[in-house]
Motif scaffolding. Structure first.
Motif, short mmCIF file in Angstrom:
data_model
loop_
_atom_site.label_atom_id
_atom_site.label_comp_id
_atom_site.label_asym_id
_atom_site.label_seq_id
_atom_site.Cartn_x
_atom_site.Cartn_y
_atom_site.Cartn_z
N GLY A 12 0.80 -1.22 0.00
CA GLY A 12 0.00 0.00 0.00
C GLY A 12 0.83 1.26 0.00
O GLY A 12 0.27 2.37 0.01
N ASP A 13 2.16 1.14 -0.01
CA ASP A 13 3.04 2.31 -0.03
C ASP A 13 3.20 2.83 -1.47
O ASP A 13 3.07 2.07 -2.42
N PRO A 14 3.50 4.13 -1.64
CA PRO A 14 3.72 4.65 -3.00
C PRO A 14 4.85 3.91 -3.70
O PRO A 14 5.91 3.66 -3.12
N ALA A 67 11.58 -5.90 -14.41
CA ALA A 67 10.81 -6.87 -13.63
C ALA A 67 10.53 -6.34 -12.22
O ALA A 67 9.43 -6.50 -11.68
N GLU A 68 11.52 -5.71 -11.61
CA GLU A 68 11.32 -5.16 -10.27
C GLU A 68 10.31 -4.01 -10.29
O GLU A 68 9.46 -3.90 -9.40
N LEU A 69 10.38 -3.16 -11.31
CA LEU A 69 9.37 -2.10 -11.46
C LEU A 69 7.98 -2.69 -11.61
O LEU A 69 7.02 -2.22 -10.99
N ASN A 70 7.87 -3.73 -12.42
CA ASN A 70 6.58 -4.39 -12.64
C ASN A 70 6.06 -4.98 -11.33
O ASN A 70 4.88 -4.85 -11.00
N ARG A 71 6.94 -5.61 -10.56
CA ARG A 71 6.53 -6.19 -9.29
C ARG A 71 5.99 -5.12 -8.34
O ARG A 71 4.95 -5.31 -7.69
N ARG A 72 6.68 -3.99 -8.27
CA ARG A 72 6.26 -2.93 -7.34
C ARG A 72 4.94 -2.28 -7.77
O ARG A 72 4.14 -1.89 -6.93
N GLU A 73 4.72 -2.19 -9.07
CA GLU A 73 3.53 -1.47 -9.55
C GLU A 73 2.29 -2.35 -9.61
O GLU A 73 1.18 -1.86 -9.37
N THR A 74 2.44 -3.61 -9.98
CA THR A 74 1.27 -4.46 -10.21
C THR A 74 1.20 -5.68 -9.31
O THR A 74 0.18 -6.38 -9.29
N GLY A 330 -4.79 -6.85 6.69
CA GLY A 330 -3.45 -6.38 6.39
C GLY A 330 -3.40 -5.44 5.21
O GLY A 330 -4.41 -5.18 4.55
N PRO A 331 -2.21 -4.92 4.94
CA PRO A 331 -2.05 -3.94 3.86
C PRO A 331 -2.09 -4.60 2.49
O PRO A 331 -2.09 -5.83 2.36
N GLY A 332 -2.10 -3.77 1.47
CA GLY A 332 -2.03 -4.27 0.11
C GLY A 332 -3.38 -4.67 -0.45
O GLY A 332 -4.44 -4.30 0.07
N ALA A 333 -3.33 -5.43 -1.54
CA ALA A 333 -4.54 -5.80 -2.28
C ALA A 333 -4.61 -7.30 -2.51
O ALA A 333 -4.97 -7.76 -3.58
N HIS A 334 -4.26 -8.08 -1.49
CA HIS A 334 -4.23 -9.54 -1.63
C HIS A 334 -5.65 -10.12 -1.70
O HIS A 334 -6.58 -9.58 -1.10
N TYR A 335 -5.76 -11.23 -2.43
CA TYR A 335 -7.02 -11.98 -2.49
C TYR A 335 -6.68 -13.45 -2.67
O TYR A 335 -5.83 -13.80 -3.49
#
Length: 457
Positions: A12-14, A67-74, A330-335
């Motif tokens: 959930g962090d920028p 790949a790291e950018l993709n992981r952080r963004e999506t 918890g934080p984030g967008a887990h499902y």
């Protein structure tokens, strides 16, 4: 100045902040692309192919960073994200080879004459690409457009803007000015780009809602439109297949990349003879996925709410949860990976694209019943059939109204394959040699024998 900030769906962090292109910037970029196109179109095809080879090397060299950018963004797992970058580099290399071989056709109407076609670039291509596989999809559209002599304006998804910006920084300097420009932004930027009358092709991979708007624009302006949009892809499991293998295929199709794949399995039909065994094995895989590894998040909380809304509505209408189905703390967008049984065609979960790690299951009494249900709906992207019978496989190919029919493999397919979605899933070919045809027009030439002065008549 408008900025777009993307939150890391794990925490959930920028994660990224980029500046959105305004109307004037879009207009200037289109003008530059229009000015650059004649010169790029006259560049020999082999030189354009060589440019794509350099682009592929640049992409491969930055695979870890992208790949790291993709992981952080999506939220996409880094190994899968890196695989998407490598696939993008491979696609650029493929078009580097195919582009110079792209040719027209010939016809002899007379022994002293010939008709033939010449392929010409369409002009300026607006490529609007998605967040779920941001490098591989972009590389396909950009590569096919550039190698055939078009210039490109690339608008990446606002959900993965950092990947799009970095992609442009890597690739654009390898080309003449104005040949490839990246325009970051949301819906307003996209509308300014697609509405510009100086654009000749609208190539879009993304949601059905956005695709419909682009199709309307194309109908009004006459611009050529290529779309791959949403899907509601079925998986039909026939009697006689191994239940463990069928469950493995279903889990792969429904849960890979948290269900956020264009051709993910969105609904499952199980023949009653194997249904319980497949369901038990599929449920075990869903529970194990969330117990053994940190679950992959969805792209953001807004999307998670949409996925959970469809699951909750199905349960309220009578579906039974076998696994998952709740929003974790918890934080984030887990499902969690979710399995439901007792699903019907009346449920939105079975009619609309969910784009999440959800396996909604309907048990059918026969292959024919399952095939009839699999053929329903307004989408026409892809479908998968698992069957030991050749006649059932051929029947599925004949009766499923989709662009891709996959038999005995949910993500099977040869490199360079193309598909032609239909219905609300889009129009035109994506990827493969056929995409080179989409990016060009054909001029027919008739070459006859001249009649010279003094020649006998």
């Amino acid at each position: 100045m408008t900025e777009i900030t993307v939150l890391d769906p794990h925490t959930g962090d920028p994660a990224t902040t980029v500046r959105a292109a305004g109307d004037s910037e879009v207009a200037a970029a289109v003008g530059a692309a229009r000015s650059a196109q004649p010169g790029w179109g006259r560049t020999p095809a082999e030189e354009r192919g060589e440019a794509l080879r350099r682009m592929a090397e640049a992409l491969a060299g930055a695979a870890a960073e992208l790949a790291e950018l993709n992981r952080r963004e999506t939220g996409r797992p880094e190994a899968e994200a890196r695989g998407g970058v490598e696939a993008g580099a491979a696609t650029l290399r493929q078009y580097a080879e195919l582009g110079p071989l792209h040719r027209g056709h010939s016809l002899r109407g007379d022994v002293r004459a010939a008709d033939y076609t010449v392929r010409r670039p369409r002009g300026v291509v607006a490529a609007l690409t998605p967040w779920n596989d941001p490098v591989a999809v972009a590389a396909g559209l950009i590569g096919a457009a550039l190698v055939t002599g078009n210039t490109v304006l690339h608008k990446p998804s606002e959900r993965s803007p950092g990947v799009g910006v970095r992609l442009g920084e890597l690739l654009s300097p390898l080309l003449p000015a104005g040949v490839l420009t990246t325009l970051s932004g949301g819906a307003d930027t996209g509308r300014a780009l697609t509405a510009d009358p100086r654009v000749d092709v609208l190539a879009h991979v993304g949601s059905t809602a956005a695709g419909r708007e682009i199709a309307r624009t194309g109908a009004e302006t006459g611009v050529h439109v290529i779309r791959e949009n949403g899907g509601n892809d079925p998986l039909l499991v026939d009697a006689g297949v191994d239940p463990e293998w069928a469950a493995e295929q279903a889990a792969l199709g429904c849960f890979a990349n948290a269900g956020q794949i264009c051709t993910a399995v969105e609904r499952v039909y199980l023949h009653r003879e194997v249904a319980e065994d497949v369901l038990d094995a599929l449920t075990a895989r869903a529970l194990r996925r969330d117990r053994e590894d940190p679950p992959q998040p969805l792209v953001d909380r807004a999307h998670r709410a949409q996925v959970h809304g469809q699951v909750s509505a199905a349960v309220a209408a009578g579906a039974q949860l076998r696994a998952g189905g709740g929003i974790p703390d918890g934080p984030g967008a887990h499902y969690p990976a979710t399995v439901l049984t007792g699903c019907t065609s009346a449920m939105a979960l079975m009619r609309e694209e969910t784009f999440g790690p959800v396996a909604p299951v309907t048990v059918v009494g026969s292959f024919e019943e399952g095939l009839s249900l699999a053929a329903e709906g307004r989408y026409g992207l892809a479908a998968t059939v698992l069957t030991p019978r050749t006649d059932h496989a051929l029947q599925a190919v004949a009766e499923l109204p989709v662009g891709t029919v996959k038999v005995n493999g949910v993500f099977a397919g040869a490199p360079g394959g193309a598909a032609q979605p239909r219905g609300d899933s889009g129009e035109g070919y994506g990827f493969g040699p056929e995409l080179l045809d989409e990016m060009t027009t054909a001029s027919v030439v008739h070459l006859g024998a001249p009649v010279t002065a003094g020649a006998a008549r």
